[in-house]
Design an enzyme around this catalytic site. Structure first.
Site, PDB file in Angstrom:
ATOM      1  N   ILE A  11     -83.620  21.773  10.689  1.00 18.57           N
ATOM      2  CA  ILE A  11     -82.568  22.106  11.657  1.00 18.57           C
ATOM      3  C   ILE A  11     -82.824  21.404  12.990  1.00 18.57           C
ATOM      4  CG2 ILE A  11     -81.272  23.966  12.779  1.00 18.57           C
ATOM      5  CD1 ILE A  11     -82.297  25.847  10.542  1.00 18.57           C
ATOM      6  N   ASP A 133     -81.521  35.784  10.199  1.00 21.47           N
ATOM      7  CA  ASP A 133     -80.960  37.086   9.808  1.00 21.47           C
ATOM      8  C   ASP A 133     -81.954  37.914   8.991  1.00 21.47           C
ATOM      9  OD1 ASP A 133     -80.931  35.603   7.448  1.00 21.47           O
ATOM     10  OD2 ASP A 133     -78.800  35.898   7.020  1.00 21.47           O
ATOM     11  N   TYR A 158     -92.849  36.223   6.174  1.00 26.87           N
ATOM     12  CA  TYR A 158     -92.047  35.319   7.019  1.00 26.87           C
ATOM     13  C   TYR A 158     -91.169  36.114   7.970  1.00 26.87           C
ATOM     14  CZ  TYR A 158     -87.997  32.509   8.389  1.00 26.87           C
ATOM     15  OH  TYR A 158     -86.986  31.930   9.101  1.00 26.87           O
ATOM     16  N   LYS A 162     -91.184  36.419  12.109  1.00 24.14           N
ATOM     17  CA  LYS A 162     -90.036  36.075  12.961  1.00 24.14           C
ATOM     18  C   LYS A 162     -89.619  37.296  13.797  1.00 24.14           C
ATOM     19  CE  LYS A 162     -87.979  32.690  13.190  1.00 24.14           C
ATOM     20  NZ  LYS A 162     -88.157  31.424  13.956  1.00 24.14           N
ATOM     21  N   HIS A 292     -88.056  40.609  -3.065  1.00 28.88           N
ATOM     22  CA  HIS A 292     -86.874  39.758  -2.844  1.00 28.88           C
ATOM     23  C   HIS A 292     -85.718  40.552  -2.227  1.00 28.88           C
ATOM     24  CE1 HIS A 292     -84.451  36.254  -4.869  1.00 28.88           C
ATOM     25  NE2 HIS A 292     -84.271  36.319  -3.573  1.00 28.88           N
TER      26      HIS A 292
HETATM   27  P1  NAD Z   1     -88.591  23.553   8.800  1.00 29.30           P
HETATM   28  O1  NAD Z   1     -89.680  24.217   8.038  1.00 29.30           O
HETATM   29  O2  NAD Z   1     -87.736  22.542   8.114  1.00 29.30           O
HETATM   30  O3  NAD Z   1     -89.186  22.837  10.101  1.00 29.30           O
HETATM   31  C1  NAD Z   1     -90.136  23.426  10.920  1.00 29.30           C
HETATM   32  C2  NAD Z   1     -90.654  22.372  11.892  1.00 29.30           C
HETATM   33  O4  NAD Z   1     -91.610  23.001  12.752  1.00 29.30           O
HETATM   34  C3  NAD Z   1     -91.369  21.205  11.206  1.00 29.30           C
HETATM   35  O5  NAD Z   1     -90.971  19.976  11.780  1.00 29.30           O
HETATM   36  C4  NAD Z   1     -92.835  21.476  11.494  1.00 29.30           C
HETATM   37  O6  NAD Z   1     -93.636  20.305  11.537  1.00 29.30           O
HETATM   38  C5  NAD Z   1     -92.758  22.176  12.841  1.00 29.30           C
HETATM   39  N1  NAD Z   1     -93.927  23.046  13.092  1.00 29.30           N
HETATM   40  C6  NAD Z   1     -94.461  23.965  12.255  1.00 29.30           C
HETATM   41  N2  NAD Z   1     -95.541  24.537  12.823  1.00 29.30           N
HETATM   42  C7  NAD Z   1     -95.666  23.980  14.062  1.00 29.30           C
HETATM   43  C8  NAD Z   1     -96.574  24.169  15.139  1.00 29.30           C
HETATM   44  N3  NAD Z   1     -97.587  25.063  15.063  1.00 29.30           N
HETATM   45  N4  NAD Z   1     -96.402  23.432  16.265  1.00 29.30           N
HETATM   46  C9  NAD Z   1     -95.379  22.525  16.352  1.00 29.30           C
HETATM   47  N5  NAD Z   1     -94.512  22.305  15.357  1.00 29.30           N
HETATM   48  C10 NAD Z   1     -94.645  23.019  14.222  1.00 29.30           C
HETATM   49  O7  NAD Z   1     -87.712  24.736   9.396  1.00 29.30           O
HETATM   50  P2  NAD Z   1     -86.124  24.835   9.583  1.00 29.30           P
HETATM   51  O8  NAD Z   1     -85.507  25.258   8.307  1.00 29.30           O
HETATM   52  O9  NAD Z   1     -85.660  23.619  10.270  1.00 29.30           O
HETATM   53  O10 NAD Z   1     -86.055  26.093  10.567  1.00 29.30           O
HETATM   54  C11 NAD Z   1     -86.137  25.901  11.978  1.00 29.30           C
HETATM   55  C12 NAD Z   1     -86.062  27.246  12.665  1.00 29.30           C
HETATM   56  O11 NAD Z   1     -84.840  27.889  12.307  1.00 29.30           O
HETATM   57  C13 NAD Z   1     -87.163  28.226  12.247  1.00 29.30           C
HETATM   58  O12 NAD Z   1     -87.583  28.922  13.385  1.00 29.30           O
HETATM   59  C14 NAD Z   1     -86.500  29.151  11.234  1.00 29.30           C
HETATM   60  O13 NAD Z   1     -87.105  30.407  11.254  1.00 29.30           O
HETATM   61  C15 NAD Z   1     -85.088  29.198  11.785  1.00 29.30           C
HETATM   62  N6  NAD Z   1     -84.037  29.433  10.784  1.00 29.30           N
HETATM   63  C16 NAD Z   1     -83.954  28.696   9.652  1.00 29.30           C
HETATM   64  C17 NAD Z   1     -82.896  28.897   8.752  1.00 29.30           C
HETATM   65  C18 NAD Z   1     -82.762  28.092   7.499  1.00 29.30           C
HETATM   66  O14 NAD Z   1     -81.911  28.405   6.658  1.00 29.30           O
HETATM   67  N7  NAD Z   1     -83.541  27.031   7.294  1.00 29.30           N
HETATM   68  C19 NAD Z   1     -81.943  29.892   9.031  1.00 29.30           C
HETATM   69  C20 NAD Z   1     -82.072  30.654  10.203  1.00 29.30           C
HETATM   70  C21 NAD Z   1     -83.111  30.405  11.084  1.00 29.30           C
HETATM   71  O1  DAU Z   2     -81.498  33.737   5.880  1.00 32.40           O
HETATM   72  C1  DAU Z   2     -82.074  32.742   6.681  1.00 32.40           C
HETATM   73  C2  DAU Z   2     -83.299  32.211   5.994  1.00 32.40           C
HETATM   74  O2  DAU Z   2     -82.844  31.407   4.913  1.00 32.40           O
HETATM   75  C3  DAU Z   2     -84.205  31.391   6.922  1.00 32.40           C
HETATM   76  O3  DAU Z   2     -84.705  32.226   7.914  1.00 32.40           O
HETATM   77  C4  DAU Z   2     -85.360  30.768   6.131  1.00 32.40           C
HETATM   78  O4  DAU Z   2     -86.120  29.931   6.970  1.00 32.40           O
HETATM   79  C5  DAU Z   2     -84.788  29.950   4.993  1.00 32.40           C
HETATM   80  O5  DAU Z   2     -85.829  29.435   4.201  1.00 32.40           O
HETATM   81  C6  DAU Z   2     -83.852  30.803   4.136  1.00 32.40           C
HETATM   82  O6  DAU Z   2     -84.597  31.826   3.421  1.00 32.40           O
HETATM   83  P1  DAU Z   2     -84.283  32.169   1.879  1.00 32.40           P
HETATM   84  O7  DAU Z   2     -85.483  32.794   1.293  1.00 32.40           O
HETATM   85  O8  DAU Z   2     -82.980  32.875   1.753  1.00 32.40           O
HETATM   86  O9  DAU Z   2     -84.067  30.660   1.331  1.00 32.40           O
HETATM   87  P2  DAU Z   2     -84.506  29.927  -0.019  1.00 32.40           P
HETATM   88  O10 DAU Z   2     -83.783  28.624  -0.046  1.00 32.40           O
HETATM   89  O11 DAU Z   2     -85.975  29.914  -0.218  1.00 32.40           O
HETATM   90  O12 DAU Z   2     -83.883  30.876  -1.131  1.00 32.40           O
HETATM   91  C7  DAU Z   2     -82.491  31.175  -1.157  1.00 32.40           C
HETATM   92  C8  DAU Z   2     -82.251  32.131  -2.303  1.00 32.40           C
HETATM   93  O13 DAU Z   2     -82.468  31.431  -3.539  1.00 32.40           O
HETATM   94  C9  DAU Z   2     -83.215  33.308  -2.324  1.00 32.40           C
HETATM   95  O14 DAU Z   2     -82.523  34.456  -2.780  1.00 32.40           O
HETATM   96  C10 DAU Z   2     -84.276  32.906  -3.348  1.00 32.40           C
HETATM   97  C11 DAU Z   2     -83.508  32.034  -4.323  1.00 32.40           C
HETATM   98  N1  DAU Z   2     -84.277  30.934  -4.962  1.00 32.40           N
HETATM   99  C12 DAU Z   2     -84.978  30.100  -4.144  1.00 32.40           C
HETATM  100  C13 DAU Z   2     -85.699  29.067  -4.670  1.00 32.40           C
HETATM  101  C14 DAU Z   2     -86.495  28.140  -3.805  1.00 32.40           C
HETATM  102  C15 DAU Z   2     -84.234  30.753  -6.320  1.00 32.40           C
HETATM  103  O15 DAU Z   2     -83.558  31.499  -7.057  1.00 32.40           O
HETATM  104  N2  DAU Z   2     -84.955  29.738  -6.856  1.00 32.40           N
HETATM  105  C16 DAU Z   2     -85.703  28.885  -6.099  1.00 32.40           C
HETATM  106  O16 DAU Z   2     -86.360  27.989  -6.660  1.00 32.40           O
END
Ligand code: NAD
Ligand code: DAU
Length: 357
Positions: A11, A133, A158, A162, A292
């Site tokens: 992101i 969320d 996780y 957060k 889960h």
């Molecule tokens: P990501 O895992 O793709 O990226 C995380 C980044 O943080 C990486 O570039 C990593 O190198 C860096 N990082 C990790 N530890 C660090 C440290 N100690 N110091 C400096 N940098 C560090 O994560 P993302 O999916 O891009 O998520 C970004 C943010 O958004 C997170 O805070 C996550 O909780 C939040 N978020 C993610 C989602 C989602 O669906 N991916 C949804 C809602 C909120």
């Molecule tokens: O809701 C926001 C969150 O969404 C963020 O805060 C997290 O950083 C992000 O990783 C994501 O969390 P989830 O656990 O929901 O995402 P993930 O892609 O790991 O899994 C999505 C759903 O799919 C979850 O119900 C688990 C399921 N899943 C996931 C994987 C990796 C599978 O069924 N098979 C899989 O191999």
């Protein structure tokens, strides 16, 4: 000048690329380049003076203080985190360190910096904390979606980490007057997402003829948002949000995991058909994730009403763009699926009975 943390991740990199497309304000990007951080995500702005990359850790207090003093940002946008629930189950300690200790370190450095600003600079300064969320826990199928007032009930290491970071952010506003804003967003998808997460994992496994490992019965619900819509919500919150407030961001797009996997298969059948037949033949139900959460859903009416935010993509347009991006970026895919990634696949999936075919 804006200080972004975690800007080489999924992101964060989308946020930086989007910002620099529409505005010339420079960005300092502090990222530790963990397995999830990838400079290839930022190759489109390689050599661009508006992006200053700093390879470092948010837990490094002297480094953070130095960056604030040198660059004097008007805002900090904090993405850096350990972000994958399955990894937090297999190794929670790193989540405590980065998500809690790291956020605390940033907040404390920001407080010192903020206290020395002029009145005008103080009025403009923002600490934008990017959260999830998942801190609200799980919903039953007939529960109302999460609102900003929903009590916290995190269920995974996780989401617990957060939630703890969100509480520190709140405390720094109430106790020290640091102008913080927190956003809690639902599941993102789009370009540059590391293929440990559901959608890119399914796309890449399907293209390689590997099994598509659906956890449990696949009927868990997530509320999906295209990543650039999350980034526009963060920008709105940073520019117009009220200090001390939190904003839920979501796309009003609840879907069961199995529906997501089927949608990916159907689109791949259209865009890159396989000689072996429809991709859905690869779907395999595997051992569930412990603890889960059954359902997440966001009520985004506050950010829509108060800040005028709304998503630009529907799930149909967003998932098509996403799949096309993965199909067109095989070099990026090659880079992220070598090395450590293969170890992760072994560690997470073999024990689930989801070994690759
Ligand atoms: P990501 O895992 O793709 O990226 C995380 C980044 O943080 C990486 O570039 C990593 O190198 C860096 N990082 C990790 N530890 C660090 C440290 N100690 N110091 C400096 N940098 C560090 O994560 P993302 O999916 O891009 O998520 C970004 C943010 O958004 C997170 O805070 C996550 O909780 C939040 N978020 C993610 C989602 C989602 O669906 N991916 C949804 C809602 C909120
Ligand atoms: O809701 C926001 C969150 O969404 C963020 O805060 C997290 O950083 C992000 O990783 C994501 O969390 P989830 O656990 O929901 O995402 P993930 O892609 O790991 O899994 C999505 C759903 O799919 C979850 O119900 C688990 C399921 N899943 C996931 C994987 C990796 C599978 O069924 N098979 C899989 O191999």
């Amino acid at each position: 000048m804006i200080l972004v943390t975690g800007g080489a991740g999924f992101i964060g990199s989308n946020f930086i690329l989007d910002c620099l497309r529409v505005c010339d304000e420079p960005i300092v990007n502090l990222d530790a380049l963990t397995y999830a951080g990838n400079m290839d995500n930022l190759s489109a702005i390689a050599g661009d003076d508006r992006h200053i990359f700093v390879h470092g850790d948010i837990c490094d207090a002297p480094l953070v203080a130095r960056l604030l003093e040198i660059h004097r940002p008007r805002a900090i946008v904090h993405f850096a985190a350990e972000s994958h629930v399955d990894r937090s189950i297999l190794g929670p300690a790193e989540f405590l360190r980065t998500n809690v200790q790291g956020t605390f370190t940033l907040l404390d450095a920001a407080r010192t910096f903020y206290n020395a600003l002029s009145v005008e600079e103080k009025a403009a300064f923002r600490f934008l904390h990017v959260s999830t969320d998942e801190v609200y826990g799980t919903l039953a199928s007939d529960d109302a979606p999460f609102r900003e007032e929903t009590p916290y009930a995190p269920n995974s290491p996780y989401s617990a980490s957060k939630a703890a970071s969100d509480h520190f952010v709140r405390a720094y506003y109430h106790t020290f007057g640091l102008p913080t804003i927190t956003t809690n967003c639902s599941n993102n998808y789009g370009p540059y997402q590391f293929p440990e997460k559901l959608i890119p994992l399914m796309i890449l496994n399907a293209l390689q003829g590997k099994s598509l490992p659906v956890y449990g019965d696949g009927r868990q619900v997530r509320d999906w948002l295209y990543v650039s819509d999350h980034c526009s919500g963060i920008r709105k919150a940073m520019e117009a949000g009220t200090p001390g407030e939190t904003y839920n961001i979501g796309g009003l797009n609840e879907k069961k995991n199995i529906e997501i996997v089927q949608a990916v298969c159907t689109l791949l059948d259209e865009l890159r058909p396989s000689a072996d037949g429809p991709y859905a033949r690869l779907i395999s139900f595997v051992q569930d994730r412990p603890g889960h959460d059954r359902r997440y859903a966001i009520n985004p009416s506050k950010i829509m009403r108060e800040l005028g935010w709304e998503p630009q993509e529907t799930f149909e347009t967003g998932i098509r763009k996403t799949i096309q991006w993965y199909l067109s970026n095989s070099n990026w895919v090659k880079g992220v699926t070598s090395g450590e990634y293969q170890n992760w696949v072994q560690k997470n999936y073999v024990r689930r009975g989801g070994a690759e075919r």
